[in-house]
Design a protein around this motif. Structure first.
Motif, mmCIF file in Angstrom:
data_model
loop_
_atom_site.group_PDB
_atom_site.id
_atom_site.type_symbol
_atom_site.label_atom_id
_atom_site.label_comp_id
_atom_site.label_asym_id
_atom_site.label_seq_id
_atom_site.Cartn_x
_atom_site.Cartn_y
_atom_site.Cartn_z
ATOM 1 N N ASP A 169 0.873 -1.101 -0.063
ATOM 2 C CA ASP A 169 -0.037 -0.022 0.080
ATOM 3 C C ASP A 169 0.821 1.306 0.038
ATOM 4 O O ASP A 169 0.584 2.233 -0.574
ATOM 5 C CB ASP A 169 -0.813 0.067 1.092
ATOM 6 C CG ASP A 169 -1.853 -1.053 1.209
ATOM 7 O OD1 ASP A 169 -2.784 -1.275 0.444
ATOM 8 O OD2 ASP A 169 -1.862 -1.967 2.281
ATOM 9 N N ILE A 170 2.159 1.208 0.427
ATOM 10 C CA ILE A 170 2.893 2.432 0.973
ATOM 11 C C ILE A 170 4.515 1.853 0.407
ATOM 12 O O ILE A 170 4.886 0.920 1.138
ATOM 13 C CB ILE A 170 2.781 2.872 2.129
ATOM 14 C CG1 ILE A 170 1.133 3.409 2.654
ATOM 15 C CG2 ILE A 170 3.775 4.211 2.339
ATOM 16 C CD1 ILE A 170 1.131 3.854 3.893
ATOM 17 N N LEU A 171 5.106 2.689 -0.224
ATOM 18 C CA LEU A 171 6.220 2.465 -0.709
ATOM 19 C C LEU A 171 7.375 3.512 -0.168
ATOM 20 O O LEU A 171 6.840 4.819 -0.244
ATOM 21 C CB LEU A 171 6.500 2.390 -2.150
ATOM 22 C CG LEU A 171 7.675 2.012 -2.536
ATOM 23 C CD1 LEU A 171 8.445 0.819 -2.125
ATOM 24 C CD2 LEU A 171 7.705 2.098 -4.247
ATOM 25 N N LEU A 172 8.335 3.393 0.691
ATOM 26 C CA LEU A 172 9.180 4.521 0.962
ATOM 27 C C LEU A 172 10.392 4.008 0.283
ATOM 28 O O LEU A 172 10.937 3.166 0.589
ATOM 29 C CB LEU A 172 9.433 4.455 2.674
ATOM 30 C CG LEU A 172 10.552 5.401 3.243
ATOM 31 C CD1 LEU A 172 10.133 6.961 2.667
ATOM 32 C CD2 LEU A 172 10.479 5.179 4.679
ATOM 33 N N LEU A 173 11.204 5.138 -0.339
ATOM 34 C CA LEU A 173 12.506 4.765 -0.748
ATOM 35 C C LEU A 173 13.439 5.545 -0.055
ATOM 36 O O LEU A 173 13.249 6.899 0.049
ATOM 37 C CB LEU A 173 12.314 5.483 -2.327
ATOM 38 C CG LEU A 173 11.380 4.978 -3.412
ATOM 39 C CD1 LEU A 173 11.807 5.406 -4.913
ATOM 40 C CD2 LEU A 173 11.712 3.229 -3.592
ATOM 41 N N ASP A 174 14.154 5.062 0.504
ATOM 42 C CA ASP A 174 15.331 5.602 1.594
ATOM 43 C C ASP A 174 16.316 5.867 0.560
ATOM 44 O O ASP A 174 16.945 4.794 0.378
ATOM 45 C CB ASP A 174 15.476 4.668 2.769
ATOM 46 C CG ASP A 174 16.235 5.257 3.687
ATOM 47 O OD1 ASP A 174 17.368 5.859 3.444
ATOM 48 O OD2 ASP A 174 16.332 4.909 5.128
ATOM 49 N N MET A 175 16.687 7.125 0.512
ATOM 50 C CA MET A 175 17.971 7.357 -0.184
ATOM 51 C C MET A 175 19.299 7.809 0.404
ATOM 52 O O MET A 175 20.140 8.430 -0.011
ATOM 53 C CB MET A 175 17.544 8.556 -1.244
ATOM 54 C CG MET A 175 16.476 8.254 -2.063
ATOM 55 S SD MET A 175 16.184 9.467 -3.297
ATOM 56 C CE MET A 175 14.631 8.578 -4.062
ATOM 57 N N LYS A 176 19.267 7.410 1.965
ATOM 58 C CA LYS A 176 20.320 7.655 2.502
ATOM 59 C C LYS A 176 21.601 7.212 2.023
ATOM 60 O O LYS A 176 22.674 8.100 2.164
ATOM 61 C CB LYS A 176 20.090 7.158 4.256
ATOM 62 C CG LYS A 176 21.152 6.465 4.686
ATOM 63 C CD LYS A 176 20.824 6.033 5.875
ATOM 64 C CE LYS A 176 20.445 4.829 5.948
ATOM 65 N NZ LYS A 176 19.198 4.251 6.993
ATOM 66 N N GLU A 177 21.976 6.226 1.170
ATOM 67 C CA GLU A 177 23.086 5.824 0.601
ATOM 68 C C GLU A 177 23.193 6.272 -0.893
ATOM 69 O O GLU A 177 24.096 5.613 -1.388
ATOM 70 C CB GLU A 177 23.172 4.047 0.949
ATOM 71 C CG GLU A 177 23.145 3.942 2.426
ATOM 72 C CD GLU A 177 24.489 4.258 3.100
ATOM 73 O OE1 GLU A 177 25.620 4.514 2.471
ATOM 74 O OE2 GLU A 177 24.367 4.705 4.339
ATOM 75 N N LEU A 178 22.313 6.721 -1.412
ATOM 76 C CA LEU A 178 22.450 7.324 -2.644
ATOM 77 C C LEU A 178 23.149 8.370 -2.938
ATOM 78 O O LEU A 178 23.024 9.437 -2.259
ATOM 79 C CB LEU A 178 20.923 7.534 -3.249
ATOM 80 C CG LEU A 178 20.857 7.480 -4.712
ATOM 81 C CD1 LEU A 178 21.106 6.324 -5.596
ATOM 82 C CD2 LEU A 178 19.337 8.159 -5.085
ATOM 83 N N LYS A 179 24.151 8.351 -3.804
ATOM 84 C CA LYS A 179 25.132 9.354 -3.939
ATOM 85 C C LYS A 179 24.715 10.285 -5.079
ATOM 86 O O LYS A 179 25.017 11.574 -5.035
ATOM 87 C CB LYS A 179 26.606 8.719 -4.134
ATOM 88 C CG LYS A 179 27.103 7.936 -3.233
ATOM 89 C CD LYS A 179 27.104 8.449 -1.723
ATOM 90 C CE LYS A 179 27.566 7.707 -0.892
ATOM 91 N NZ LYS A 179 26.931 7.685 0.531
ATOM 92 N N PHE A 180 24.113 9.866 -6.061
ATOM 93 C CA PHE A 180 23.970 10.456 -7.372
ATOM 94 C C PHE A 180 22.848 10.011 -7.998
ATOM 95 O O PHE A 180 22.549 8.716 -8.269
ATOM 96 C CB PHE A 180 25.306 10.378 -8.355
ATOM 97 C CG PHE A 180 25.162 11.361 -9.464
ATOM 98 C CD1 PHE A 180 25.203 12.756 -9.506
ATOM 99 C CD2 PHE A 180 24.989 10.692 -10.700
ATOM 100 C CE1 PHE A 180 25.273 13.455 -10.683
ATOM 101 C CE2 PHE A 180 24.752 11.435 -11.859
ATOM 102 C CZ PHE A 180 24.881 12.653 -11.796
ATOM 103 N N ILE A 181 21.895 10.946 -8.729
ATOM 104 C CA ILE A 181 20.777 10.519 -9.778
ATOM 105 C C ILE A 181 20.985 11.297 -10.972
ATOM 106 O O ILE A 181 21.384 12.478 -10.960
ATOM 107 C CB ILE A 181 19.635 10.951 -8.959
ATOM 108 C CG1 ILE A 181 19.173 10.155 -7.926
ATOM 109 C CG2 ILE A 181 18.304 10.647 -10.120
ATOM 110 C CD1 ILE A 181 17.946 10.758 -7.283
ATOM 111 N N ASP A 182 21.134 10.402 -12.178
ATOM 112 C CA ASP A 182 21.346 10.903 -13.546
ATOM 113 C C ASP A 182 19.904 11.284 -13.892
ATOM 114 O O ASP A 182 18.819 10.920 -13.305
ATOM 115 C CB ASP A 182 22.302 10.543 -14.302
ATOM 116 C CG ASP A 182 21.636 9.006 -14.669
ATOM 117 O OD1 ASP A 182 20.603 8.736 -14.915
ATOM 118 O OD2 ASP A 182 22.583 8.308 -15.604
ATOM 119 N N SER A 183 19.666 11.727 -15.246
ATOM 120 C CA SER A 183 18.302 12.283 -15.612
ATOM 121 C C SER A 183 17.587 10.565 -16.075
ATOM 122 O O SER A 183 16.203 10.642 -15.713
ATOM 123 C CB SER A 183 18.614 12.927 -17.295
ATOM 124 O OG SER A 183 19.378 11.870 -18.082
#
Length: 111
Positions: A35-49
């Motif tokens: 029902d609910i999705l949480l994306l935890d981005m604590k370890e994400l360093k970079f996002i491209d297009s």
């Protein structure tokens, strides 16, 4: 009513390849009835297009399944990218999982 909450922790770089992996992972998660999705981005360093495109695609997938999606724990680079691309208006962003739990889950369980 019991809500199904799934937390997915992203790490490294979210690009085209990882974005496709994320789409497949979330497609499976949605299919199992989350029902609910949480994306935890604590370890994400970079996002491209391509990664941004994947996030929008995933959000649409979750919404089409009548679910809700949130993000948390953005680092400064990712937060700046969200602000520059106005993604912070599309996604509800929380400081961390604790803030998400206190604001979203407390409200959901009270209703």
């Amino acid at each position: 009513m019991s809500l199904s909450v799934t937390v997915i922790e992203l790490s490294g770089i979210l690009d085209g390849i990882r974005g496709n992996e994320l789409r497949r992972e979330i497609s499976g998660t949605v299919a199992t009835g989350a029902d609910i999705l949480l994306l935890d981005m604590k370890e994400l360093k970079f996002i491209d297009s391509s990664g941004l495109g994947a996030l929008v695609s995933v959000m649409q997938m979750v919404r089409n399944a009548n679910g809700k999606m949130f993000v948390c724990s953005l680092n400064d680079q990712v937060r700046m990218l969200f602000e520059l691309t106005k993604m912070d208006r599309i996604f509800q962003v929380f400081t961390d999982q604790d803030e998400f739990n206190s604001q979203v889950l407390a409200i959901q369980s009270a209703s």
